[in-house]
Every structure is written in C-alpha cells, then in structure tokens.
Write an enzyme that holds these catalytic residues in place. Structure first.
Site, mmCIF file in Angstrom:
data_model
loop_
_atom_site.group_PDB
_atom_site.id
_atom_site.type_symbol
_atom_site.label_atom_id
_atom_site.label_comp_id
_atom_site.label_asym_id
_atom_site.label_seq_id
_atom_site.Cartn_x
_atom_site.Cartn_y
_atom_site.Cartn_z
ATOM 1 N N ASP A 78 1.026 -1.197 0.025
ATOM 2 C CA ASP A 78 -0.009 -0.013 -0.037
ATOM 3 C C ASP A 78 0.957 1.389 -0.079
ATOM 4 O OD1 ASP A 78 -1.705 2.147 0.580
ATOM 5 O OD2 ASP A 78 -2.874 0.864 1.924
ATOM 6 N N ARG A 137 5.087 2.438 9.294
ATOM 7 C CA ARG A 137 5.086 3.477 8.276
ATOM 8 C C ARG A 137 6.164 4.756 8.841
ATOM 9 N NH1 ARG A 137 -1.404 4.444 8.029
ATOM 10 N NH2 ARG A 137 -1.829 2.197 7.098
ATOM 11 N N GLN A 152 -3.818 -2.573 12.582
ATOM 12 C CA GLN A 152 -5.190 -2.197 12.041
ATOM 13 C C GLN A 152 -5.843 -3.805 12.109
ATOM 14 O OE1 GLN A 152 -5.003 -0.564 8.483
ATOM 15 N NE2 GLN A 152 -4.446 1.246 9.089
ATOM 16 N N ASP A 280 -13.719 8.034 5.144
ATOM 17 C CA ASP A 280 -13.056 7.966 6.603
ATOM 18 C C ASP A 280 -14.145 8.237 7.686
ATOM 19 O OD1 ASP A 280 -10.449 7.678 5.026
ATOM 20 O OD2 ASP A 280 -9.687 9.645 5.840
ATOM 21 N N GLU A 293 -8.976 10.012 13.786
ATOM 22 C CA GLU A 293 -9.614 9.134 12.614
ATOM 23 C C GLU A 293 -9.593 7.867 13.224
ATOM 24 O OE1 GLU A 293 -7.644 7.494 8.508
ATOM 25 O OE2 GLU A 293 -7.347 9.737 9.107
ATOM 26 N N SER A 296 -10.123 4.072 7.571
ATOM 27 C CA SER A 296 -10.370 4.602 6.253
ATOM 28 C C SER A 296 -10.707 3.401 5.293
ATOM 29 C CB SER A 296 -8.800 5.035 5.719
ATOM 30 O OG SER A 296 -8.915 5.409 4.339
#
Length: 380
Positions: A78, A137, A152, A280, A293, A296
């Site tokens: 991704d 990340r 996640q 989102d 948040e 997504s």
C-alpha cells in the site's frame, strides 16, 4: 481571514501535528488516566476480543493470517497516498548467495493483499476476511496519535457489481459503527471508571457527509481545520469521497489510485452530483479535544475505475504489475474493505491522551519528556 491556497496544498498529505512545540501546547494539561496500567492491559484485550468477534459477525468475516513483508515485484504494498511522500521500508534478501534473491518491503497496510486473499481463500460474494495487521510507516511525524508502528483490523468482503454504490457503503459503515459503539458499552460495563462525565460517550448513530459538503461549510479552511470543526458539530462522521478533486481545486486528502474508488459519480441525498465510494470515519476525541480518525476504506476500484484513477494520477505504468493486471482482467473479486486503527480505537475507548499508552513502540526522547510533564505515561 481566508487561508492561502498553499495551506490547503500542504494539508493534503503528511499526517501529524508538525512540530513538538506545537504538540506540547495541544496535549491536555489536566490529564489523568482513568485506568491503572494493569487495568489498561486487561481492557485492551477485552476490547480487541469484542471488536474482532463482533466485526466478523456483523460483516460475515473470518479471521485470517496476514503478511508483514511482501515481494516488491507484486505491487501489493500500500502506497497510502499518490504523491510519493510515504515510502515503505525495503530490503534485499540475498538468499542462496544471491542466486535466488528477493527484494521485499515491510507492508504499510494490507489493503491490496486482502483483495487478492479473497480469491486465495475461496471467499464468495457476501463473505470476507479480517486480519490482525501489523505494519511500519516510517514517514509519519510521531505525535500523540501517529506512530511508526501501525496495527489495524484490515478487513475485506466480496460484493457484486450491483452493490458498488453508496447504499452498500453506508450500510457497511453503520454496521462497523455498531461494533465500535458496542465495544464502548461493553468496556464501560467491565470497567465502570471509563463512564465519566468529563468525557462524553460516543453517539449512537454516525453522520454521513460528503467531502464536498464539508468544503461548502468551511470553504477557506484547509482539510484538517475543516474536519476539526465539523466533528465538534457531529461527533461521529463518515466523510465520503476522499481523493476526488473538489470545487476548490484540491482533493479532501490525497488517496492512492489503486485501491479505493474515489472517481465514480454518485448523487447526494439533495440530488447533487458527487464523486467517490470511499471515505473515513472521524470522531471528536474529548480527551485530546481534537479530530480523531478511526477507519479509512470503501468500495474498491474495478477495471474501469482503476484505469481512470491511474490516468488522473499519471501512474498508468502500474497496470504492468501483477495486482493491477488482475483487476484490469477481472481476475480477482469486486470488494469493499477498510482498515480500522486498533491503537487509535483503543486510545479512544479507554480515554487515553496518547497512542503510546495502549501501544508499545518507539518515540523520540523529546516526546516522552513532554508526555511525562503532562502525566501521560507511554509504554516502553
């Protein structure tokens, strides 16, 4: 006073506060954890169990294994955005004295892998999978709700061509919200201290707003400022259409061209032409007093919309990669999917001020010092 266009452009990618002087001002000054460290660990795993079981129940998913690393040549990793600002960690596996080497990347998310996994595991329409995904990340600014370590519940579900619409998207989001709200209620029963007048509970219902509608509300403000204001009015929202260029000439936020569908034309409830079958989930976090948040995702690209989005972003050469060829040839299922941030969700439900209170990862000394002064104890 209107913000200059450069502010909007700078706000399209690169999450996080931006610098530690600003972060120190933003973190709460009157914070005290509602749970002890031991209770926090008990609550973390109670929440994880509840969410995984009920997410699978509501969306007809099953838990499956998920990769930590992928082969570069597959194109499965991704890329997160479309400006190249967040690149994956890559390394060379020499293997057999470099006779049969592999160039690998640490996943940034399992977005593309999940869709191919639907076929790999023999999932039919209406069936799906859920993963306990771990990723790295490295290009995030490390603040109170962004870390280099990402966890996640990455999920994916097969759908029909006729289900590629806003009704399917909204119905799915409502089911996910039911699980998140249910997890909050379950935790407050198990740990009564979490039911606090200081920090209001989540609303029972989630509000749907298109990115274009939010821009209409605050036309002069950059994206994060628009989101901050709108979640104070609607404490839980799903923003539809992230990636499509809006009336001010900017997308709400940069979004990669090869997973979510942000180009499909739709019609709003008011009869207005819109674009996008993705979005989102954002909430108002009463502890940090900021936008927060949680998820997504959306309906994924088909052969037609993949090509359209790659053409818009100038990335048509990606159609040579195995994953993209499979979509173009209709060889993998049509699907809807998303990534629900585990630590983000736990931070919210457990009324924590910092991601590091529920997730063990690396933080710079400057951030740990700031947290210590504010009675925020990050895990090490």
């Amino acid at each position: 006073m209107a913000n200059p266009p450069d502010d909007k452009k700078a706000d399209l990618a690169g999450p996080g506060i931006g610098n530690y002087d600003e972060l120190e001002k933003i973190l709460p000054h009157d914070y005290s954890s509602l749970l002890t460290p031991k209770e926090t660990q008990e609550a973390i795993f109670a929440a994880k169990t509840y969410i995984e079981e009920n997410l699978c129940k509501e969306l007809n998913l099953m838990m499956v294994t998920v990769p930590l690393i992928v082969d570069v040549e597959t194109g499965v990793n991704d890329m997160l955005d479309r400006d190249g600002s967040r690149t994956p960690i890559q390394f060379h596996i020499s293997n057999d004295y470099d006779k049969h080497p592999v160039d690998a990347q640490v996943v940034q998310a399992a977005t593309k892998w999940k869709r191919m996994a639907l076929k790999q595991f023999g999932m039919t329409v209406g069936e799906g999978l859920c993963t306990d995904m771990r990723a790295v990340r490295k290009d995030y600014f490390l603040d109170h709700d962004h870390s280099a370590y990402v966890d996640q519940w990455d999920w994916e579900k097969g759908i029909t061509a006729e289900q590629r619409n806003l009704d399917t998207l909204k119905d799915t989001v409502r089911k996910i919200w039911k699980v998140i709200k249910g997890a909050e209620m379950n935790l407050q029963q198990l740990f009564p201290k979490l039911k606090s007048a200081k920090y209001p509970s989540l609303p029972d219902e989630i509000t749907f707003l298109h990115a274009e509608e939010i821009l209409d509300m605050y036309p002069d403000l950059p994206r994060k400022q628009r989101e901050t204001l709108v979640v104070q009015e609607y404490p839980a929202i799903f923003i539809i259409g992230i990636g499509w260029t809006l009336q001010d000439g900017y997308p709400h936020e940069m979004r990669a061209a090869d997973y979510d569908d942000w180009v499909t034309e739709t019609v709003s409830e008011s009869g207005r032409t819109m674009h996008g079958l993705n979005g989102d989930i954002l909430v108002w976090n009463p502890v940090t007093r900021r936008r927060h948040e949680l998820m997504s995702g959306g309906i994924r690209v088909n052969a037609e919309t993949l090509r359209a989005q790659l053409e818009i972003t100038g990335q048509l050469d990606w159609l040579k990669l195995p994953y993209h060829r499979a979509i173009a040839k209709n060889e993998i299922p049509l699907s809807i999917g998303g990534g629900i941030g585990q630590s983000r969700t736990l931070m919210l439900l457990l009324k924590k001020a910092h991601l590091g209170e529920v997730s063990v990862t690396v933080w710079p000394k400057v951030l740990k010092d700031i947290c210590r002064k504010k009675n925020i104890h990050v895990l090490e």
